[in-house]
Write a protein that holds these residues in place. Structure first.
Motif, PDB file in Angstrom:
ATOM      1  N   SER A 147       4.222  10.828  -0.466  1.00 24.39           N
ATOM      2  CA  SER A 147       3.640   9.537  -0.388  1.00 24.39           C
ATOM      3  C   SER A 147       4.555   8.404  -0.736  1.00 24.39           C
ATOM      4  CB  SER A 147       2.404   9.457  -1.233  1.00 24.39           C
ATOM      5  OG  SER A 147       1.268  10.350  -0.784  1.00 24.39           O
ATOM      6  N   LEU A 148       4.272   7.581   0.073  1.00 24.13           N
ATOM      7  CA  LEU A 148       5.269   6.429  -0.041  1.00 24.13           C
ATOM      8  C   LEU A 148       4.645   5.148  -0.343  1.00 24.13           C
ATOM      9  CD1 LEU A 148       7.475   6.996   3.212  1.00 24.13           C
ATOM     10  CD2 LEU A 148       8.297   7.427   0.801  1.00 24.13           C
ATOM     11  N   SER A 149       5.248   4.199  -1.231  1.00 27.01           N
ATOM     12  CA  SER A 149       4.779   2.847  -1.402  1.00 27.01           C
ATOM     13  C   SER A 149       5.643   2.078  -0.357  1.00 27.01           C
ATOM     14  CB  SER A 149       5.249   2.438  -2.823  1.00 27.01           C
ATOM     15  OG  SER A 149       4.231   2.926  -3.848  1.00 27.01           O
ATOM     16  N   LEU A 150       4.792   1.089   0.221  1.00 27.61           N
ATOM     17  CA  LEU A 150       5.309   0.245   1.282  1.00 27.61           C
ATOM     18  C   LEU A 150       5.633  -1.246   0.928  1.00 27.61           C
ATOM     19  CD1 LEU A 150       3.133   1.463   4.325  1.00 27.61           C
ATOM     20  CD2 LEU A 150       5.461   2.267   3.427  1.00 27.61           C
ATOM     21  N   PHE A 151       6.702  -2.104   0.985  1.00 29.27           N
ATOM     22  CA  PHE A 151       6.870  -3.432   0.755  1.00 29.27           C
ATOM     23  C   PHE A 151       7.281  -4.103   1.860  1.00 29.27           C
ATOM     24  CE2 PHE A 151       7.813  -0.156  -2.547  1.00 29.27           C
ATOM     25  CZ  PHE A 151       7.325  -0.711  -3.868  1.00 29.27           C
ATOM     26  N   GLU A 152       7.103  -5.478   1.968  1.00 30.72           N
ATOM     27  CA  GLU A 152       7.509  -6.362   3.004  1.00 30.72           C
ATOM     28  C   GLU A 152       7.631  -7.866   2.281  1.00 30.72           C
ATOM     29  OE1 GLU A 152       4.387  -5.894   6.010  1.00 30.72           O
ATOM     30  OE2 GLU A 152       3.241  -7.491   5.244  1.00 30.72           O
ATOM     31  N   ILE A 153       8.537  -8.304   2.979  1.00 29.97           N
ATOM     32  CA  ILE A 153       8.716  -9.802   3.076  1.00 29.97           C
ATOM     33  C   ILE A 153       8.228 -10.465   4.196  1.00 29.97           C
ATOM     34  CG2 ILE A 153      10.257 -11.694   2.392  1.00 29.97           C
ATOM     35  CD1 ILE A 153      11.759  -9.804   0.596  1.00 29.97           C
ATOM     36  N   GLY A 163       0.820  -1.240  -0.012  1.00 26.80           N
ATOM     37  CA  GLY A 163      -0.013  -0.080  -0.086  1.00 26.80           C
ATOM     38  C   GLY A 163       0.811   1.194   0.215  1.00 26.80           C
ATOM     39  N   VAL A 164       0.037   2.379   0.329  1.00 25.09           N
ATOM     40  CA  VAL A 164       0.784   3.657  -0.047  1.00 25.09           C
ATOM     41  C   VAL A 164       0.376   4.529   1.479  1.00 25.09           C
ATOM     42  CG1 VAL A 164       0.435   5.992  -1.046  1.00 25.09           C
ATOM     43  CG2 VAL A 164       0.501   3.698  -2.520  1.00 25.09           C
ATOM     44  N   VAL A 165       1.393   5.077   1.735  1.00 25.61           N
ATOM     45  CA  VAL A 165       1.070   6.077   3.067  1.00 25.61           C
ATOM     46  C   VAL A 165       1.502   7.498   2.732  1.00 25.61           C
ATOM     47  CG1 VAL A 165       3.456   5.647   4.073  1.00 25.61           C
ATOM     48  CG2 VAL A 165       1.483   6.312   5.470  1.00 25.61           C
ATOM     49  N   THR A 166       0.832   8.445   2.924  1.00 28.99           N
ATOM     50  CA  THR A 166       1.275   9.843   3.053  1.00 28.99           C
ATOM     51  C   THR A 166       1.719  10.229   4.052  1.00 28.99           C
ATOM     52  OG1 THR A 166      -0.508  10.058   1.258  1.00 28.99           O
ATOM     53  CG2 THR A 166       0.197  12.204   2.176  1.00 28.99           C
ATOM     54  N   MET A 167       2.902  10.789   3.979  1.00 30.29           N
ATOM     55  CA  MET A 167       3.759  11.249   5.257  1.00 30.29           C
ATOM     56  C   MET A 167       2.903  12.686   5.765  1.00 30.29           C
ATOM     57  SD  MET A 167       5.938   9.056   5.418  1.00 30.29           S
ATOM     58  CE  MET A 167       6.616   9.795   7.061  1.00 30.29           C
ATOM     59  N   GLU A 168       2.670  12.569   6.910  1.00 28.64           N
ATOM     60  CA  GLU A 168       2.043  13.960   7.959  1.00 28.64           C
ATOM     61  C   GLU A 168       3.097  14.238   8.591  1.00 28.64           C
ATOM     62  OE1 GLU A 168      -1.821  12.645   9.265  1.00 28.64           O
ATOM     63  OE2 GLU A 168      -2.456  11.846   7.453  1.00 28.64           O
TER      64      GLU A 168
END
Length: 169
Positions: free
Chosen positions: A161-167, A143-148
């Protein structure tokens, strides 16, 4: 060819900043955003805390990256049981060596030894090329998060805004 992932030392400080300068130069050529520089004390603290790394190819620094174990401003309530990878920079002469995959291999071993459940990363939300690359390396896009709030983070996090990644390990 011998590849090693090692902790950076204080004697690597100039090399690390040279890599960051190369990265900014490259970012300006290929994307509409770039890093805004880094605080020397941040990098020194990462080195002291064994959270700044280098990848050597036949004893030559080919890539650098940093880790942290908390990233609440970016990951919010999901910020737990994780190793976060930041600021991967590959020397131009070593592009194409798939260092992200090497970092993932290293991080999986590190995570297993330390009871960590997730390997996580972020990048600019509108950087489709990196989104595609990170998912091709095995990361799940989450997903995406917008930095506040960005206090304590490098300047390039402001207003993005950042795209988030995980394993999952």
């Amino acid at each position: 060819m011998q590849i090693q992932v090692l902790n950076s030392q204080h004697s690597d400080l100039d090399t690390i900043f040279q890599f960051y300068d190369m990265a900014v130069e490259h970012q300006k050529k290929v994307f509409n955003k770039h890093w805004q520089g880094f605080n020397k004390e941040l990098i020194e603290t990462e080195i002291t805390d064994s959270r700044q790394y280098k990848i050597l190819v036949d004893d030559e620094v080919a890539c650098i990256f940093a880790i942290t174990f908390d990233d609440k401003l970016i990951w919010g309530n999901r910020d737990k049981d994780s190793i976060y990878i930041h600021r991967i920079v590959t020397h131009p002469e070593f592009r194409g060596y798939s260092f992200v995959k090497e970092i993932i291999k290293w991080a999986k071993v590190f995570a297993a030894k330390n009871g960590i459940k997730f390997i996580r990363m972020d990048t600019w939300a509108d950087n489709d090329k990196l989104l595609e690359y990170y998912t091709s390396c095995g990361f799940d896009y989450v997903g995406v998060v917008t930095m506040e709030q960005t206090e304590g983070l490098p300047k390039h996090y402001e207003g993005i805004s950042l795209s988030l990644f995980e394993i999952k390990v």
